[in-house]
Design a protein around this motif. Structure first.
Motif, PDB file in Angstrom:
ATOM      1  N   ALA A   1      43.163  86.493  72.251  1.00  0.00           N
ATOM      2  CA  ALA A   1      44.228  86.239  73.298  1.00  0.00           C
ATOM      3  C   ALA A   1      44.154  87.043  74.344  1.00  0.00           C
ATOM      4  O   ALA A   1      44.229  87.983  74.722  1.00  0.00           O
ATOM      5  N   SER A   2      44.769  85.821  75.726  1.00  0.00           N
ATOM      6  CA  SER A   2      44.255  87.132  76.721  1.00  0.00           C
ATOM      7  C   SER A   2      46.321  87.743  77.489  1.00  0.00           C
ATOM      8  O   SER A   2      45.623  88.832  78.277  1.00  0.00           O
ATOM      9  N   GLU A   3      47.461  87.385  76.711  1.00  0.00           N
ATOM     10  CA  GLU A   3      48.434  87.609  77.598  1.00  0.00           C
ATOM     11  C   GLU A   3      48.583  88.539  75.746  1.00  0.00           C
ATOM     12  O   GLU A   3      48.678  87.798  74.667  1.00  0.00           O
ATOM     13  N   PRO A   4      48.997  89.705  75.564  1.00  0.00           N
ATOM     14  CA  PRO A   4      49.846  90.568  74.625  1.00  0.00           C
ATOM     15  C   PRO A   4      51.055  89.267  74.140  1.00  0.00           C
ATOM     16  O   PRO A   4      51.892  89.072  74.605  1.00  0.00           O
ATOM     17  N   SER A   5      51.260  89.190  73.063  1.00  0.00           N
ATOM     18  CA  SER A   5      52.597  89.054  72.692  1.00  0.00           C
ATOM     19  C   SER A   5      53.968  89.180  72.335  1.00  0.00           C
ATOM     20  O   SER A   5      54.711  88.822  72.233  1.00  0.00           O
ATOM     21  N   LEU A   6      52.829  90.938  71.999  1.00  0.00           N
ATOM     22  CA  LEU A   6      54.506  92.228  72.983  1.00  0.00           C
ATOM     23  C   LEU A   6      53.836  92.773  73.535  1.00  0.00           C
ATOM     24  O   LEU A   6      52.550  93.671  72.983  1.00  0.00           O
ATOM     25  N   ASP A   7      54.746  92.802  74.122  1.00  0.00           N
ATOM     26  CA  ASP A   7      54.337  94.032  75.494  1.00  0.00           C
ATOM     27  C   ASP A   7      55.473  95.822  75.374  1.00  0.00           C
ATOM     28  O   ASP A   7      55.953  95.205  75.826  1.00  0.00           O
ATOM     29  N   ARG A   8      54.633  96.915  75.186  1.00  0.00           N
ATOM     30  CA  ARG A   8      55.360  98.059  75.219  1.00  0.00           C
ATOM     31  C   ARG A   8      56.015  97.548  75.533  1.00  0.00           C
ATOM     32  O   ARG A   8      57.468  98.089  75.895  1.00  0.00           O
ATOM     33  N   LEU A   9      57.280  97.728  73.575  1.00  0.00           N
ATOM     34  CA  LEU A   9      58.543  97.014  73.596  1.00  0.00           C
ATOM     35  C   LEU A   9      59.148  99.427  72.568  1.00  0.00           C
ATOM     36  O   LEU A   9      58.185  99.363  71.798  1.00  0.00           O
ATOM     37  N   SER A  10      59.433  99.352  73.531  1.00  0.00           N
ATOM     38  CA  SER A  10      60.674 100.629  72.840  1.00  0.00           C
ATOM     39  C   SER A  10      61.845 101.002  72.376  1.00  0.00           C
ATOM     40  O   SER A  10      62.965  99.971  73.317  1.00  0.00           O
ATOM     41  N   LEU A  11      62.222 101.235  71.373  1.00  0.00           N
ATOM     42  CA  LEU A  11      63.569 100.869  70.671  1.00  0.00           C
ATOM     43  C   LEU A  11      64.293 102.164  70.106  1.00  0.00           C
ATOM     44  O   LEU A  11      63.279 102.521  69.382  1.00  0.00           O
ATOM     45  N   GLU A  12      65.585 102.474  69.925  1.00  0.00           N
ATOM     46  CA  GLU A  12      66.186 103.825  69.522  1.00  0.00           C
ATOM     47  C   GLU A  12      66.653 103.052  68.489  1.00  0.00           C
ATOM     48  O   GLU A  12      68.027 102.403  68.882  1.00  0.00           O
ATOM     49  N   ILE A  13      66.509 103.301  67.049  1.00  0.00           N
ATOM     50  CA  ILE A  13      67.350 102.292  66.005  1.00  0.00           C
ATOM     51  C   ILE A  13      67.993 103.782  64.943  1.00  0.00           C
ATOM     52  O   ILE A  13      67.589 103.957  64.508  1.00  0.00           O
ATOM     53  N   PRO A  14      69.522 104.185  65.507  1.00  0.00           N
ATOM     54  CA  PRO A  14      69.818 105.021  64.585  1.00  0.00           C
ATOM     55  C   PRO A  14      70.024 104.353  63.470  1.00  0.00           C
ATOM     56  O   PRO A  14      70.807 103.250  62.819  1.00  0.00           O
ATOM     57  N   THR A  15      70.352 105.512  62.854  1.00  0.00           N
ATOM     58  CA  THR A  15      71.199 105.495  61.000  1.00  0.00           C
ATOM     59  C   THR A  15      71.558 104.900  61.023  1.00  0.00           C
ATOM     60  O   THR A  15      72.801 104.730  60.938  1.00  0.00           O
TER      61      THR A  15
ATOM     62  N   SER B   1      61.892  81.635  70.191  1.00  0.00           N
ATOM     63  CA  SER B   1      60.232  81.910  69.317  1.00  0.00           C
ATOM     64  C   SER B   1      59.115  81.494  70.073  1.00  0.00           C
ATOM     65  O   SER B   1      58.843  81.649  70.934  1.00  0.00           O
ATOM     66  N   GLY B   2      58.088  82.740  69.088  1.00  0.00           N
ATOM     67  CA  GLY B   2      56.923  83.000  70.360  1.00  0.00           C
ATOM     68  C   GLY B   2      57.283  83.811  70.814  1.00  0.00           C
ATOM     69  O   GLY B   2      56.287  84.469  71.827  1.00  0.00           O
ATOM     70  N   CYS B   3      58.234  84.687  71.193  1.00  0.00           N
ATOM     71  CA  CYS B   3      58.347  86.347  71.931  1.00  0.00           C
ATOM     72  C   CYS B   3      57.693  87.606  71.076  1.00  0.00           C
ATOM     73  O   CYS B   3      57.722  88.289  72.269  1.00  0.00           O
ATOM     74  N   GLY B   4      57.391  87.066  69.831  1.00  0.00           N
ATOM     75  CA  GLY B   4      57.180  88.561  69.654  1.00  0.00           C
ATOM     76  C   GLY B   4      57.663  89.062  68.819  1.00  0.00           C
ATOM     77  O   GLY B   4      57.377  90.407  67.851  1.00  0.00           O
TER      78      GLY B   4
ATOM     79  N   VAL C   1      64.892 101.154  55.212  1.00  0.00           N
ATOM     80  CA  VAL C   1      64.588 100.761  56.227  1.00  0.00           C
ATOM     81  C   VAL C   1      64.649  99.215  55.628  1.00  0.00           C
ATOM     82  O   VAL C   1      63.439  99.035  54.759  1.00  0.00           O
ATOM     83  N   LEU C   2      66.107  98.061  55.996  1.00  0.00           N
ATOM     84  CA  LEU C   2      65.816  96.362  55.475  1.00  0.00           C
ATOM     85  C   LEU C   2      65.554  95.515  57.137  1.00  0.00           C
ATOM     86  O   LEU C   2      65.561  96.024  58.351  1.00  0.00           O
ATOM     87  N   LEU C   3      64.614  94.873  56.900  1.00  0.00           N
ATOM     88  CA  LEU C   3      63.964  93.720  57.872  1.00  0.00           C
ATOM     89  C   LEU C   3      64.344  92.534  57.635  1.00  0.00           C
ATOM     90  O   LEU C   3      64.100  91.875  56.278  1.00  0.00           O
ATOM     91  N   LEU C   4      64.764  91.193  58.102  1.00  0.00           N
ATOM     92  CA  LEU C   4      65.912  90.527  57.900  1.00  0.00           C
ATOM     93  C   LEU C   4      64.820  89.396  58.710  1.00  0.00           C
ATOM     94  O   LEU C   4      65.460  89.211  60.184  1.00  0.00           O
ATOM     95  N   ASP C   5      64.646  88.571  58.492  1.00  0.00           N
ATOM     96  CA  ASP C   5      63.877  87.675  59.626  1.00  0.00           C
ATOM     97  C   ASP C   5      64.575  86.123  59.696  1.00  0.00           C
ATOM     98  O   ASP C   5      64.844  85.018  58.787  1.00  0.00           O
ATOM     99  N   GLU C   6      65.284  85.855  60.316  1.00  0.00           N
ATOM    100  CA  GLU C   6      66.707  84.402  60.702  1.00  0.00           C
ATOM    101  C   GLU C   6      67.467  85.122  59.502  1.00  0.00           C
ATOM    102  O   GLU C   6      67.548  83.457  58.915  1.00  0.00           O
ATOM    103  N   PRO C   7      67.737  85.355  59.706  1.00  0.00           N
ATOM    104  CA  PRO C   7      68.807  85.697  57.674  1.00  0.00           C
ATOM    105  C   PRO C   7      69.635  84.248  58.148  1.00  0.00           C
ATOM    106  O   PRO C   7      69.784  83.982  56.392  1.00  0.00           O
TER     107      PRO C   7
ATOM    108  N   LEU D   1      61.931  88.899  75.676  1.00  0.00           N
ATOM    109  CA  LEU D   1      61.946  87.569  76.532  1.00  0.00           C
ATOM    110  C   LEU D   1      60.435  87.829  77.122  1.00  0.00           C
ATOM    111  O   LEU D   1      60.257  88.992  77.433  1.00  0.00           O
ATOM    112  N   ASP D   2      59.569  86.658  76.471  1.00  0.00           N
ATOM    113  CA  ASP D   2      57.995  87.131  77.226  1.00  0.00           C
ATOM    114  C   ASP D   2      57.357  88.196  76.405  1.00  0.00           C
ATOM    115  O   ASP D   2      56.963  88.253  77.496  1.00  0.00           O
ATOM    116  N   GLY D   3      57.722  88.810  75.293  1.00  0.00           N
ATOM    117  CA  GLY D   3      56.598  89.747  74.963  1.00  0.00           C
ATOM    118  C   GLY D   3      57.530  90.967  75.443  1.00  0.00           C
ATOM    119  O   GLY D   3      57.543  91.954  75.241  1.00  0.00           O
ATOM    120  N   ARG D   4      58.383  91.151  76.505  1.00  0.00           N
ATOM    121  CA  ARG D   4      58.948  92.328  76.876  1.00  0.00           C
ATOM    122  C   ARG D   4      60.712  92.501  76.293  1.00  0.00           C
ATOM    123  O   ARG D   4      61.430  91.588  76.473  1.00  0.00           O
TER     124      ARG D   4
END
Lengths: 274, 347
Positions: free
Chosen positions: B16-30, B40-43, B156-162, B210-213
């Protein structure tokens, strides 16, 4: 409308059944009669005198039938297990992944079903002599993989083409190691394919003649070789008795696995998938 | 009790030429429930699989309480992912499905039986343990999938489109169930969705990708009141974007002059306001009142959408159906845009 259709379907089923019986069962009847006959001559419809002589001989130590039966079972089981061990990963690769040269690999795996075994085995023979595998049981088992693998791989490729690998990801995520994931999640899902493919592999190995004769060098005497010996020596009664023993595993396996061959399972339906 | 930190996480798929996810940073508190929202397709699913260990990131890091988990195998991360299509093991009963995680952890069969029973109570399916998953409805399968994940008490619990596979009436029931279980057990939870409504009703905080960012990471309300840019506002149903200049809390554009709230962004840009916040039939003397002509009126059941012309501009207004009864296209009305609803976007 529906009763009419079901009537046609039923008639068709009965017809198919009759054709299958005529083809598969009828030719065996003279063989069965021969094994109990004490001479059977033209124009008699049935033998005049009956005897268990052929069976007594076939079961005796001198005939070597029992030893040969165990040897054949052992070789066919080993070839089946090896086919499963190779066929499951190969089928997974062909059924689930796209890779460069996939068509060529598919063709190479199918090739033994197209190319006559005798053409291949002459080359293999010289290689096996070089490796010291000729005239040995391991050599015979290995060479049986040539015709058994295509069936195993094709069945497994069909199974994996309809397989959802995210179940494995789910199991890993729930704490299963790769080995446990295979055991608890993958294996149950592909079991119908392993059973059907294994059945094919066993029967294909069971009925090998030329490959066993050439690689075994006459020292590994499986049932088909023994059967051929008696058939060419004109002992129709003993040939009939050994023939009966020879077809037994096929019938037993067929009865045990009929459920998986009915078309309701994905294992056979998967043939058209790759 | 796990603080999840995502640092510059990037995924470029081979070829792929474009990253599917581009330098995502997040802090998710306890203990927080965070939504990763995006089309859909945003990474977003890519992000989730990288946290779960099912996909290797190209670069970046994921830490739990400051410790990087990227080297850990998926089964050792204390992360459980619930997939969109539930993925209940078809060869096992409901009880065996729920107990799967404990069995993998070699728990005593008696303990597994007891805890599966508790879990079935918790998700309100007490009598269905012996059934096969195929005999359950979609909503019941979802609850079994949730129970199967929660029983191992993940960090940590991950839910995909719950909520996306559920009927409208089940959505709120499931939303309440997820929310209450998550709060009770204090599990840090991340879920992905393409549906902004799902994100808003379920999450403490929303990260819009949006668009991987990542565009914005904030409480749900902020996406309506203070979107970071036009694309973000549009994703949340924003329709009104008026070009102009803001200076000293006064907006100058084709609408004329409008009073902005104190501290509004300065400079050239776009003025935006939510269609549902516009006041109708107000006094012409009120601050920021404008003459508008109705060009279209669309009845939506619980609300009515008006398209109005204000000078050269077209704007969207959403109102209570009873407030606009009797009005029809061509009528002239007075609108008020109180300074509090105006938001200036400058680049």
């Amino acid at each position: 409308m529906s009763t009419r259709e079901s009537l046609i379907t039923r008639n068709f089923r009965v017809l198919t059944g009759l054709v299958l019986i005529t083809w598969l069962i009828l030719p065996l009847i003279p063989l069965a009669i021969w094994s109990f006959a004490k001479g059977w001559f033209f124009p008699d419809l049935l033998p005049k005198t009956w005897s268990l002589r052929a069976w007594e001989y076939a079961m005796s130590d001198t005939a070597g039938v029992v030893d040969s039966l165990w040897l054949t079972i052992g070789i066919s089981l080993a070839a089946t297990v090896l086919s499963i061990l190779v066929g499951v990963p190969a089928g997974r690769a062909l059924g689930m992944y796209k890779f460069r040269g996939k068509e060529i690999v598919e063709l190479m795996i199918l090739a033994p079903t197209i190319v006559p075994g005798i053409a291949v085995v002459l080359g293999i023979h010289s290689v096996f002599i070089f490796m010291g595998l000729n005239n040995s049981i391991p050599g015979v088992i290995l060479v049986h993989l040539v015709p058994t693998l295509p069936y195993m791989v094709l069945v497994m490729a069909g199974i994996f083409a309809n397989y959802d690998a995210s179940f494995e990801a789910q199991a890993r995520s729930l704490g299963a190691s790769p080995l446990k994931t295979f055991w608890y999640v993958t294996l149950p899902a592909i079991m119908p394919g392993i059973i059907v493919g294994g059945l094919f592999a066993f029967l294909v190995s069971w009925s090998q003649y030329i490959l066993t004769l050439l690689i075994g060098g006459g020292r590994v005497v499986t049932l088909p070789l023994l059967l051929f010996n008696f058939a060419t020596s004109g002992r129709n009664d003993i040939t009939g008795a050994i023939g009966m023993i020879y077809i037994l595993p096929g019938i037993i396996i067929l009865l045990l696995t009929a459920r998986h061959l009915s078309g309701r399972s994905g294992a056979v339906g998967g043939f058209g998938q790759i | 009790m796990t603080h999840v930190s995502i640092k510059e996480l990037t995924k470029v798929y081979p070829g792929a030429s474009e990253p599917s996810l581009d330098r995502l940073s997040l802090e998710i508190p306890t203990g927080e429930l965070t939504a990763l929202l995006g089309p859909s397709g945003c990474g977003k699913t890519t992000t989730m699989k990288m946290i779960a260990g099912l996909l290797e990131p190209t670069s970046g890091d994921v830490t739990f309480d400051g410790r990087s988990i990227l080297k850990d195998k998926p089964e050792n991360r204390g992360v459980v992912m619930v997939f969109q299509n539930y993925l209940l093991f078809p060869y096992m009963s409901v009880a065996e499905n729920i107990g799967f995680g404990l069995k993998m952890r070699k728990k005593d069969p008696e303990e597994i039986k007891r805890r599966v029973g508790e879990m079935l109570e918790l998700v309100k399916l007490p009598d269905l343990g012996k059934r096969k998953p195929s005999a359950l409805s979609g909503g019941q399968q979802q609850r079994v999938a949730l129970a199967r994940a929660l029983i191992v008490q993940p960090n940590v619990l991950l839910l995909d489109e719950p909520l996306s596979n559920l009927d409208a009436h089940l959505r709120f029931e499931m939303r309440d169930l997820i929310r209450s279980l998550q709060q009770e057990m204090g599990i840090t939870t991340i879920f992905v969705t393409h549906d902004q409504e799902e994100a808003v009703v379920l999450a403490d905080r929303v990260a819009l990708i949006l668009d991987g960012r990542m565009k914005q990471y904030d409480v749900a309300e902020a996406f309506y009141k203070r979107p970071v840019d036009e694309a973000t506002a549009r994703f949340f149903g924003g329709q009104n974007f008026i070009a102009g200049t803001a200076k000293d809390a006064v907006f100058e554009g084709s609408f004329g002059r409008l009073q902005l709230p104190e501290g509004a962004n300065q400079g050239n840009g776009v003025l935006t306001f939510r269609p549902e916040n516009v006041l109708l039939n107000s006094e012409p003397s009120a601050v920021n009142s404008l003459e508008a002509t109705i060009s279209d009126k669309i009845y939506l059941g619980t609300q009515t959408r008006l398209k109005v012309r204000i000078g050269e501009e077209v704007a969207d207004v959403i109102s209570n159906p009873s407030d606009v009864e009797g009005l029809s296209p061509g009528d002239t009305i007075t609108l008020t845009l109180p300074p509090g609803i105006l938001w200036m976007l400058t680049s």
